[in-house]
Scaffold this motif. Structure first.
Motif: not given
Length: 213
Positions: A68-90, A103-105
């Protein structure tokens, strides 16, 4: 005397430890050796399920993932391995929703700590045991996990309201106008009656004063 006992006691413990180690070495010395003929045995090679090799998104049979692109995994990653980008859709029902865009890894900087998997509230991530990740360039280790095309949203658009019959609409409008005219007429009649009631006492008072004279 006590020092002599301690000396022989420690010597006995050391000798016992040496014998135990020699027993283990002797067992391994006579144990048949197994050689993995990789990559010839790739089809039959059994890798443990607990082995962590690559982070992936869980997809169901219909091609949906739970992220759901909440970003919790990105915040908890100690090495910055995960980078998320989101978008708003209708959505078809007219509402807006935030969805995962990319979802970049980076496998090259991943420490396989599994914090992303254990903290995901949607259970959308998992590690595979596919250890064959050797590449020639470091850039090839950066992967987009949501590589599958996104299926259409399941939210159905609300059914359009049927158009009202023109005759029925005209009838409702005429009734509304008639009701408004009736209310207006009643208000005017009440105002005239009130004015007449106020004028009558004044006339009676004038007549009384005339008779007194």
């Amino acid at each position: 005397m006590s020092s002599i006992k301690e000396y022989f006691s420690e010597a006995g413990k050391g000798l016992k430890s040496l014998v135990d180690g020699m027993v283990v070495t002797g067992k391994e010395f006579v144990t048949p050796k197994i050689t993995e003929c990789y990559p010839e045995n790739r089809a039959t090679l059994n890798i443990a399920d607990r082995f962590r090799a690559e982070l992936t998104l869980k997809y169901d049979s219909e091609g949906h993932h739970k992220c759901i692109a909440c970003g919790i995994c990105q915040m908890n990653c100690p090495n910055g391995t995960i980078q998320l980008t989101t978008k708003m859709v209708d959505l078809p029902d007219g509402k807006k929703k935030r969805k995962l865009d990319k979802y970049m890894y980076d496998l090259g900087s991943c420490t396989f700590c599994m914090l992303c998997v254990t903290t995901c509230p949607q259970d959308a991530l998992e590690f595979t045991n596919d250890f064959e990740q050797a590449v020639f360039t470091r850039g090839s280790l950066i992967k987009q996990l949501n590589y599958r095309p996104e299926p259409a949203d399941d939210a159905a658009a609300p059914a359009p309201k049927p158009a009202m019959d023109p005759e029925k609409l005209a009838k409702i409008k005429a009734e509304a106008l008639a009701k408004a005219a009736k209310i207006k007429a009643e208000k005017e009649a009440a105002a005239k009656a009130a004015a007449a009631n106020q004028a009558t006492p004044a006339a009676d008072k004038t007549n009384g004063e005339t008779n007194d004279k």
